[in-house]
Motif scaffolding. Structure first.
Motif, PDB file in Angstrom:
ATOM      1  N   PHE A 105     -30.416  18.975  -8.217  1.00 50.30           N
ATOM      2  CA  PHE A 105     -30.651  20.398  -8.072  1.00 50.30           C
ATOM      3  C   PHE A 105     -31.100  20.672  -6.641  1.00 50.30           C
ATOM      4  O   PHE A 105     -32.075  20.083  -6.165  1.00 50.30           O
ATOM      5  CB  PHE A 105     -31.707  20.864  -9.074  1.00 50.30           C
ATOM      6  N   VAL A 106     -30.386  21.563  -5.959  1.00 49.11           N
ATOM      7  CA  VAL A 106     -30.708  21.911  -4.581  1.00 49.11           C
ATOM      8  C   VAL A 106     -30.670  23.435  -4.442  1.00 49.11           C
ATOM      9  O   VAL A 106     -30.196  24.144  -5.323  1.00 49.11           O
ATOM     10  CB  VAL A 106     -29.735  21.259  -3.578  1.00 49.11           C
ATOM     11  N   GLY A 107     -31.168  23.918  -3.291  1.00 53.72           N
ATOM     12  CA  GLY A 107     -31.191  25.359  -3.079  1.00 53.72           C
ATOM     13  C   GLY A 107     -32.385  26.034  -3.712  1.00 53.72           C
ATOM     14  O   GLY A 107     -32.390  27.254  -3.899  1.00 53.72           O
ATOM     15  N   THR A 113     -36.360  19.145   4.397  1.00 56.63           N
ATOM     16  CA  THR A 113     -36.452  17.856   3.707  1.00 56.63           C
ATOM     17  C   THR A 113     -35.582  17.827   2.461  1.00 56.63           C
ATOM     18  O   THR A 113     -34.968  16.809   2.132  1.00 56.63           O
ATOM     19  CB  THR A 113     -37.920  17.576   3.324  1.00 56.63           C
ATOM     20  N   SER A 114     -35.523  18.962   1.755  1.00 52.32           N
ATOM     21  CA  SER A 114     -34.775  19.024   0.505  1.00 52.32           C
ATOM     22  C   SER A 114     -33.274  18.870   0.702  1.00 52.32           C
ATOM     23  O   SER A 114     -32.562  18.493  -0.225  1.00 52.32           O
ATOM     24  CB  SER A 114     -35.058  20.349  -0.203  1.00 52.32           C
ATOM     25  N   LEU A 115     -32.780  19.191   1.904  1.00 50.13           N
ATOM     26  CA  LEU A 115     -31.335  19.185   2.136  1.00 50.13           C
ATOM     27  C   LEU A 115     -30.824  17.932   2.821  1.00 50.13           C
ATOM     28  O   LEU A 115     -29.627  17.625   2.734  1.00 50.13           O
ATOM     29  CB  LEU A 115     -30.941  20.412   2.964  1.00 50.13           C
ATOM     30  N   ALA A 118     -29.273  15.474   0.424  1.00 51.08           N
ATOM     31  CA  ALA A 118     -28.112  16.092  -0.208  1.00 51.08           C
ATOM     32  C   ALA A 118     -26.922  16.090   0.734  1.00 51.08           C
ATOM     33  O   ALA A 118     -25.778  15.770   0.337  1.00 51.08           O
ATOM     34  CB  ALA A 118     -28.443  17.510  -0.640  1.00 51.08           C
ATOM     35  N   LEU A 119     -27.141  16.441   1.988  1.00 49.03           N
ATOM     36  CA  LEU A 119     -26.043  16.458   2.961  1.00 49.03           C
ATOM     37  C   LEU A 119     -25.486  15.057   3.183  1.00 49.03           C
ATOM     38  O   LEU A 119     -24.267  14.881   3.334  1.00 49.03           O
ATOM     39  CB  LEU A 119     -26.526  17.069   4.276  1.00 49.03           C
ATOM     40  N   GLU A 120     -26.355  14.061   3.194  1.00 51.36           N
ATOM     41  CA  GLU A 120     -25.893  12.684   3.351  1.00 51.36           C
ATOM     42  C   GLU A 120     -25.037  12.267   2.159  1.00 51.36           C
ATOM     43  O   GLU A 120     -24.004  11.577   2.317  1.00 51.36           O
ATOM     44  CB  GLU A 120     -27.085  11.740   3.513  1.00 51.36           C
ATOM     45  N   ALA A 121     -25.423  12.677   0.956  1.00 48.20           N
ATOM     46  CA  ALA A 121     -24.622  12.354  -0.229  1.00 48.20           C
ATOM     47  C   ALA A 121     -23.245  13.000  -0.150  1.00 48.20           C
ATOM     48  O   ALA A 121     -22.233  12.393  -0.540  1.00 48.20           O
ATOM     49  CB  ALA A 121     -25.351  12.820  -1.488  1.00 48.20           C
ATOM     50  N   VAL A 122     -23.181  14.231   0.359  1.00 46.39           N
ATOM     51  CA  VAL A 122     -21.886  14.904   0.494  1.00 46.39           C
ATOM     52  C   VAL A 122     -20.984  14.139   1.454  1.00 46.39           C
ATOM     53  O   VAL A 122     -19.766  14.050   1.254  1.00 46.39           O
ATOM     54  CB  VAL A 122     -22.094  16.359   0.974  1.00 46.39           C
ATOM     55  N   ARG A 123     -21.559  13.559   2.501  1.00 50.71           N
ATOM     56  CA  ARG A 123     -20.772  12.819   3.489  1.00 50.71           C
ATOM     57  C   ARG A 123     -20.266  11.485   2.951  1.00 50.71           C
ATOM     58  O   ARG A 123     -19.203  11.001   3.373  1.00 50.71           O
ATOM     59  CB  ARG A 123     -21.612  12.549   4.741  1.00 50.71           C
ATOM     60  N   THR A 124     -21.018  10.868   2.038  1.00 49.38           N
ATOM     61  CA  THR A 124     -20.739   9.470   1.685  1.00 49.38           C
ATOM     62  C   THR A 124     -20.325   9.238   0.232  1.00 49.38           C
ATOM     63  O   THR A 124     -19.888   8.133  -0.097  1.00 49.38           O
ATOM     64  CB  THR A 124     -21.981   8.608   1.974  1.00 49.38           C
ATOM     65  N   ARG A 125     -20.458  10.265  -0.625  1.00 45.58           N
ATOM     66  CA  ARG A 125     -20.161  10.054  -2.040  1.00 45.58           C
ATOM     67  C   ARG A 125     -19.205  11.132  -2.536  1.00 45.58           C
ATOM     68  O   ARG A 125     -18.970  12.132  -1.866  1.00 45.58           O
ATOM     69  CB  ARG A 125     -21.465  10.055  -2.847  1.00 45.58           C
ATOM     70  N   ALA A 142     -28.093  30.359  -1.080  1.00 42.34           N
ATOM     71  CA  ALA A 142     -27.002  30.756  -0.181  1.00 42.34           C
ATOM     72  C   ALA A 142     -26.995  29.894   1.074  1.00 42.34           C
ATOM     73  O   ALA A 142     -25.938  29.435   1.532  1.00 42.34           O
ATOM     74  CB  ALA A 142     -27.132  32.236   0.182  1.00 42.34           C
ATOM     75  N   VAL A 143     -28.176  29.653   1.643  1.00 40.66           N
ATOM     76  CA  VAL A 143     -28.260  28.815   2.842  1.00 40.66           C
ATOM     77  C   VAL A 143     -27.885  27.377   2.508  1.00 40.66           C
ATOM     78  O   VAL A 143     -27.127  26.727   3.246  1.00 40.66           O
ATOM     79  CB  VAL A 143     -29.680  28.893   3.444  1.00 40.66           C
ATOM     80  N   ALA A 144     -28.414  26.850   1.386  1.00 39.74           N
ATOM     81  CA  ALA A 144     -28.085  25.477   0.990  1.00 39.74           C
ATOM     82  C   ALA A 144     -26.590  25.326   0.762  1.00 39.74           C
ATOM     83  O   ALA A 144     -25.968  24.337   1.220  1.00 39.74           O
ATOM     84  CB  ALA A 144     -28.854  25.109  -0.271  1.00 39.74           C
ATOM     85  N   PHE A 145     -25.982  26.280   0.075  1.00 36.11           N
ATOM     86  CA  PHE A 145     -24.556  26.185  -0.210  1.00 36.11           C
ATOM     87  C   PHE A 145     -23.732  26.250   1.071  1.00 36.11           C
ATOM     88  O   PHE A 145     -22.741  25.518   1.218  1.00 36.11           O
ATOM     89  CB  PHE A 145     -24.129  27.306  -1.164  1.00 36.11           C
TER      90      PHE A 145
END
Length: 444
Positions: A105-107, A113-115, A118-125, A142-145
């Motif tokens: 759960f993000v956003g 710190t919370s992102l 998450a951003l690393e997971a998007v790059r690698t998984r 909205a910013v997180a997305f």
């Protein structure tokens, strides 16, 4: 037997029979207003949504969930408040099966710190993003997305990214709906007549549940069992209404804080959802019971002293789970630790004795304690729990004389945030706020 029940006797001796009867007359007069959908707000579609959800929507949720389970290692739910708390509660209560992707759960805040992870997971998984917002204009998600989407498009390309984004939003209006249609994302509707904190049993919560491997049809069946009092039942005797009535009597006696307590980590997410549900529904016009949450027996070693001997301004609502689905037994052999009297005893049994010991100690100390009992950790029990509390808080708000379906106080915070962030149209407000903040800093 219903999967959830109120132990009404647990409120004695703090609520007298004559007080109950007086309140019951009010409940009988208000109940038809809610059930017949004639409340001052039209946002009561949650009352019958478990029965009117169409097969197209339900089958679509299940089909997309299966696709996510095949294609993703991580499923991100991007949302805040009612867009995420209900789904998180379901997953903590029911768990996920071994074939399900990791669900994050993000956003939910603006901390970098919370992102980062998450951003690393998007790059690698292999990830799928489920962005949940009725309007698409709530700042945190909205910013997180925006960050997650850009990273995903860089990692897999725009075409594949479009296949990996799911929007759950308003059926026809709002920024997120417009983006979903322009980009061709898979999308689900949040019913127009269902507010965020009441949306757990819509695609908002059903999709993450289905991705986790939870049988959402069973969840909805449990909710249907609690949608309304059985025909011929006195509304004041039906458990959700009776709970609303009893807590309102305590409120009129000066108990302005309700401490929701679970005796298992499985109910921690439920507690967070209840905190939002009751605070946003009741806290208006200088009225309302302030909801807080705790986990016993853990918190008996932190706040227990205050509850037992502090100011008499709170009451407790114990959420007791009769069958956690697992258990552990103390080995039946002697040891030198002084606990041989527990040989062969199960932790479930010990936890129940702790619940009763706490109940008696706090009640004898002057703290009203009510109990709501869950039969087990089945999908039906979770659906029933959601409908129980949604019905209860709706009636509670009506007893207080407030609209339980809006949240004007939240909008005040949002407007200030927009102004301070420099959103167009908020310039004058932003200048005034900056001046006010500068004056506060000078006074320090």
């Amino acid at each position: 037997m219903r999967p959830i029940r109120l132990d009404a006797a647990s409120y004695r001796p703090f609520v007298a029979p004559e007080e109950v009867e007086r309140a019951a007359d009010v409940v009988r007069s208000l109940h038809p207003t809610l059930v017949e959908r004639r409340s001052e707000s039209a946002m009561v579609g949650w009352l019958d949504y478990p029965s009117r959800i169409g097969e197209e929507t339900l089958g679509g949720v299940e089909a997309i969930a299966e696709r996510v389970r095949r294609d993703a290692d991580v499923f991100f739910v991007v949302g805040v408040g009612g867009s995420s708390l209900g789904a998180r509660a379901a997953l903590e209560f029911l768990g996920r099966d071994a074939a399900a992707p990791e669900i994050r759960f993000v956003g939910e805040d603006l901390s970098p710190t919370s992102l980062v992870e998450a951003l690393e997971a998007v790059r690698t998984r292999r990830v799928v993003l489920n962005v949940v917002s009725k309007s698409g204009t709530t700042t945190e998600p909205a910013v997180a997305f925006r960050l997650l989407r850009e990273t995903l498009e860089t990692a897999v390309g725009p075409a594949e990214a479009r296949r990996r984004i799911i929007a759950t939003t308003d059926p026809s209006g709002g920024a997120l709906r417009a983006m979903a249609e322009a980009e061709g994302w898979t999308s689900f509707d949040i019913p127009r007549d269902v507010g965020g904190r009441f949306s757990v049993l819509t695609p908002v919560g059903l999709l993450p549940m289905a991705v986790a491997g939870i049988d959402v049809r069973r969840v909805l069946a449990g909710a249907r069992a609690l949608m309304a009092a059985p025909e011929g039942t006195d509304p004041a005797a039906d458990d959700p209404n009776r709970y609303a009535m009893l807590r309102h009597i305590l409120y009129l006696k000066g108990y302005a804080i309700e401490l929701f307590v679970g005796f298992t980590p499985r109910l921690s997410g439920v507690g967070a959802w209840l905190r939002q549900l009751f605070a946003e529904s009741e806290g208006k016009n200088g009225r309302g019971i302030f909801p807080v949450t705790g986990k016993y027996t853990t918190d008996l070693h932190s706040i227990g002293q205050y509850v037992q001997d502090g100011r008499r301004l709170l009451f407790e609502t114990f959420l007791w789970l009769e069958d956690e689905g697992v258990d552990v037994t103390v080995p039946d052999r002697a040891a030198a630790d002084g606990f041989d009297y527990l040989r062969g005893r199960s932790l479930q049994w010990m936890n129940e004795q702790a619940m009763w010991g706490t109940y008696v100690a706090h009640r004898n100390g002057g703290v009203p304690v009510g109990r709501i009992v869950l039969r087990d950790r089945s999908p039906e029990a979770f659906g029933a729990l959601v409908m129980f509390f949604e019905r209860a808080v709706a009636l509670s708000g009506m007893l207080l004389g407030v609209n339980p379906f809006d949240q004007p106080g939240v909008e005040a915070y949002k407007a200030n945030l927009f102004a301070l962030l420099g959103r167009p149209g908020y310039e004058a407000r932003g200048e005034a706020l900056q001046a006010e903040i500068a004056a506060l800093l000078d006074r320090r």
